[in-house]
Scaffold this motif. Structure first.
Motif, PDB file in Angstrom:
ATOM      1  N   SER A   3       0.845  -1.191   0.000  1.00  0.00           N
ATOM      2  CA  SER A   3       0.000   0.000   0.000  1.00  0.00           C
ATOM      3  C   SER A   3       0.881   1.241   0.000  1.00  0.00           C
ATOM      4  O   SER A   3       2.081   1.186   0.303  1.00  0.00           O
ATOM      5  CB  SER A   3      -0.908  -0.014   1.225  1.00  0.00           C
ATOM      6  N   TRP A  24       3.653  -1.642   3.398  1.00  0.00           N
ATOM      7  CA  TRP A  24       3.527  -0.287   2.862  1.00  0.00           C
ATOM      8  C   TRP A  24       4.833   0.146   2.212  1.00  0.00           C
ATOM      9  O   TRP A  24       5.922  -0.144   2.728  1.00  0.00           O
ATOM     10  CB  TRP A  24       3.178   0.697   3.996  1.00  0.00           C
ATOM     11  N   LEU A  53      -2.653   3.276  11.620  1.00  0.00           N
ATOM     12  CA  LEU A  53      -4.097   3.381  11.421  1.00  0.00           C
ATOM     13  C   LEU A  53      -4.797   3.977  12.638  1.00  0.00           C
ATOM     14  O   LEU A  53      -4.624   3.497  13.760  1.00  0.00           O
ATOM     15  CB  LEU A  53      -4.687   2.003  11.130  1.00  0.00           C
ATOM     16  N   THR A 118       0.220  -4.559  11.785  1.00  0.00           N
ATOM     17  CA  THR A 118      -0.770  -5.337  12.534  1.00  0.00           C
ATOM     18  C   THR A 118      -2.181  -4.788  12.370  1.00  0.00           C
ATOM     19  O   THR A 118      -3.115  -5.305  12.994  1.00  0.00           O
ATOM     20  CB  THR A 118      -0.411  -5.339  14.027  1.00  0.00           C
ATOM     21  N   ALA A 119      -2.356  -3.760  11.556  1.00  0.00           N
ATOM     22  CA  ALA A 119      -3.635  -3.038  11.512  1.00  0.00           C
ATOM     23  C   ALA A 119      -4.808  -3.936  11.160  1.00  0.00           C
ATOM     24  O   ALA A 119      -5.869  -3.885  11.800  1.00  0.00           O
ATOM     25  CB  ALA A 119      -3.545  -1.869  10.530  1.00  0.00           C
ATOM     26  N   ALA A 120      -4.658  -4.776  10.147  1.00  0.00           N
ATOM     27  CA  ALA A 120      -5.781  -5.615   9.714  1.00  0.00           C
ATOM     28  C   ALA A 120      -6.193  -6.590  10.813  1.00  0.00           C
ATOM     29  O   ALA A 120      -7.389  -6.724  11.120  1.00  0.00           O
ATOM     30  CB  ALA A 120      -5.410  -6.375   8.440  1.00  0.00           C
ATOM     31  N   LYS A 121      -5.218  -7.264  11.417  1.00  0.00           N
ATOM     32  CA  LYS A 121      -5.575  -8.216  12.478  1.00  0.00           C
ATOM     33  C   LYS A 121      -6.084  -7.483  13.715  1.00  0.00           C
ATOM     34  O   LYS A 121      -6.960  -7.987  14.418  1.00  0.00           O
ATOM     35  CB  LYS A 121      -4.397  -9.118  12.834  1.00  0.00           C
ATOM     36  N   ASP A 122      -5.550  -6.286  13.986  1.00  0.00           N
ATOM     37  CA  ASP A 122      -6.018  -5.502  15.128  1.00  0.00           C
ATOM     38  C   ASP A 122      -7.501  -5.159  14.985  1.00  0.00           C
ATOM     39  O   ASP A 122      -8.290  -5.330  15.920  1.00  0.00           O
ATOM     40  CB  ASP A 122      -5.218  -4.197  15.260  1.00  0.00           C
ATOM     41  N   VAL A 123      -7.862  -4.639  13.816  1.00  0.00           N
ATOM     42  CA  VAL A 123      -9.247  -4.232  13.598  1.00  0.00           C
ATOM     43  C   VAL A 123     -10.177  -5.440  13.672  1.00  0.00           C
ATOM     44  O   VAL A 123     -11.249  -5.378  14.304  1.00  0.00           O
ATOM     45  CB  VAL A 123      -9.396  -3.500  12.249  1.00  0.00           C
ATOM     46  N   ALA A 124      -9.772  -6.547  13.060  1.00  0.00           N
ATOM     47  CA  ALA A 124     -10.598  -7.752  13.109  1.00  0.00           C
ATOM     48  C   ALA A 124     -10.790  -8.224  14.553  1.00  0.00           C
ATOM     49  O   ALA A 124     -11.903  -8.591  14.963  1.00  0.00           O
ATOM     50  CB  ALA A 124      -9.966  -8.862  12.267  1.00  0.00           C
ATOM     51  N   PRO A 139     -12.196   1.725  11.225  1.00  0.00           N
ATOM     52  CA  PRO A 139     -10.886   2.187  10.741  1.00  0.00           C
ATOM     53  C   PRO A 139     -11.045   3.452   9.902  1.00  0.00           C
ATOM     54  O   PRO A 139     -11.984   3.575   9.130  1.00  0.00           O
ATOM     55  CB  PRO A 139     -10.384   1.012   9.900  1.00  0.00           C
ATOM     56  N   ARG A 141      -9.155   5.194   7.249  1.00  0.00           N
ATOM     57  CA  ARG A 141      -8.141   5.363   6.214  1.00  0.00           C
ATOM     58  C   ARG A 141      -8.314   6.675   5.450  1.00  0.00           C
ATOM     59  O   ARG A 141      -7.527   6.998   4.561  1.00  0.00           O
ATOM     60  CB  ARG A 141      -8.168   4.175   5.252  1.00  0.00           C
TER      61      ARG A 141
END
Length: 360
Positions: A3, A24, A53, A118-124, A139, A141
């Motif tokens: 990203s 990223w 994030l 870790t953002a994706a796993k954190d949000v999930a 989130p 973004r």
């Protein structure tokens, strides 16, 4: 494909060396990493931290949810708008899912800033844990973030945005304020220097970055960010802690609040039962060489391993964090294996540098 932040094209135009960091495309350095490091220690540097994030937590039960989710107790900051709290978010087994900052805006409005990788796993994880509490975890973004750090940082930010000064000049460390609905100015950072972290709409970040550059703020990349944070004795997720270690093994016991016996946060039972046989200490190398992560350490109490290491530009010698058997004390000698040789080092208490001054 990695990203990209809203400032990616700006970094490329400035000639930055781009690397993959946590999924990223991020600037490692724009030229001299040493110049960037010293700019922050001596004047002002700025970092694009938009890969991190911002996550909004909204709802009447948000305080109860966060007291369950986090090892530190958000009751410490409830009722103090803009106040921030550093905490770990743990697995039931006690391992660290992520380290993060949480802000209080109102009893039903909070914000968490999590790491990029870790953002994706954190949000999930947060969204799953939030279901019984009826709160929303969103989130953001649409937001970007710039850290402006150094002894001259705040004055330069005010020269660019004089209308922010009245609202931010009396901010205490680890406190922020919303200067408008979508712009948070917080007196936080990751360098051991004073300054601001500014969260603002992604559509506005390039103009802000360019204005700071025109005012003399030095763009800085991940390389300088790493040497600065290690001099400041600050952990890096994925190196100094992760899901395989608990906070007591990572120098983060101060982020765990056990005072309220009725607060059953995730991981509490595991921490109460955990063996405390390893700890994180600081090291300074006593001979020429550079310590790096995963190098072996020999202490009087047994073997350990470096988690982070670098040459400290402010100090002129190599420093490191190491996970070692408990019992070591500042001043004790240890040995570090560097390229097949065991070199002497001394245990010290981090931080190594704070506000431009050597502390070890």
């Amino acid at each position: 494909m990695p990203s990209q932040t809203p400032l990616f094209d700006t970094h490329v135009a400035l000639g930055a060396k781009i690397v993959d960091f946590g999924g990223w495309d991020m600037p490692l350095a724009y030229g001299s990493q040493l110049e960037e490091h010293h700019a922050v220690r001596q004047a002002a540097g700025m970092f694009d931290v938009s890969h991190m994030l911002n996550v909004d937590v909204l709802g009447a039960s948000a305080p109860d949810f966060l007291r369950h989710l986090l090892a530190n107790d958000v009751a410490k900051i409830a009722g103090m708008p803009g106040k921030a709290l550093y905490s770990c978010m743990l697995r039931p087994e006690g391992g660290v899912i992520d380290d993060l900052i949480v802000y209080f805006f109102a009893s039903d409005r909070w914000r968490i800033v999590v790491n990029a990788g870790t953002a994706a796993k954190d949000v999930a994880w947060m969204q799953e844990q939030a279901k019984p509490f009826g709160v929303t975890v969103t989130p953001r973004r649409d937001l970007a973030m710039v850290a402006v750090q150094g002894p001259k940082a705040r004055e330069i930010v005010w020269s660019v945005h004089p209308e922010w000064k009245a609202a931010t000049q009396d901010l205490k460390p680890f406190t922020g304020t919303l200067v408008d609905e979508n712009t948070l100015v917080a007196r936080t950072g990751y360098t051991g220097e004073d300054g601001f972290e500014i969260v603002l709409p992604a559509t506005a970040v390039k103009a802000f970055w360019d204005a700071l550059a025109a005012a003399g703020v030095h763009p800085c990349g991940l390389g300088a960010r790493d040497t600065l944070r290690l001099e400041a004795g600050m952990n890096l997720y994925g190196q100094d802690m992760d899901e395989t270690v608990h906070p007591y093994e990572s120098g983060l016991a101060w982020t765990v609040s056990m005072k309220d016996d009725t607060r059953d946060f995730i991981g509490r039972a595991a921490l109460q039962a955990a063996a405390r046989d390893r700890e994180l200490v600081g090291l300074k190398l006593l001979e020429r060489g550079i310590m790096r992560g995963h190098m072996k350490v020999r202490t009087a109490h047994g073997e350990g391993e470096l988690t982070s290491g670098t040459m400290a530009p402010t100090l002129g010698y190599s420093i490191a964090l190491a996970r070692v058997p408990v019992g070591s004390q500042p001043g004790e000698r240890v040995e570090v294996e560097i390229r097949g040789k065991w070199l002497p080092a001394e245990i010290v208490r981090p931080p190594f540098v704070r506000n431009g001054k050597a502390l070890v």
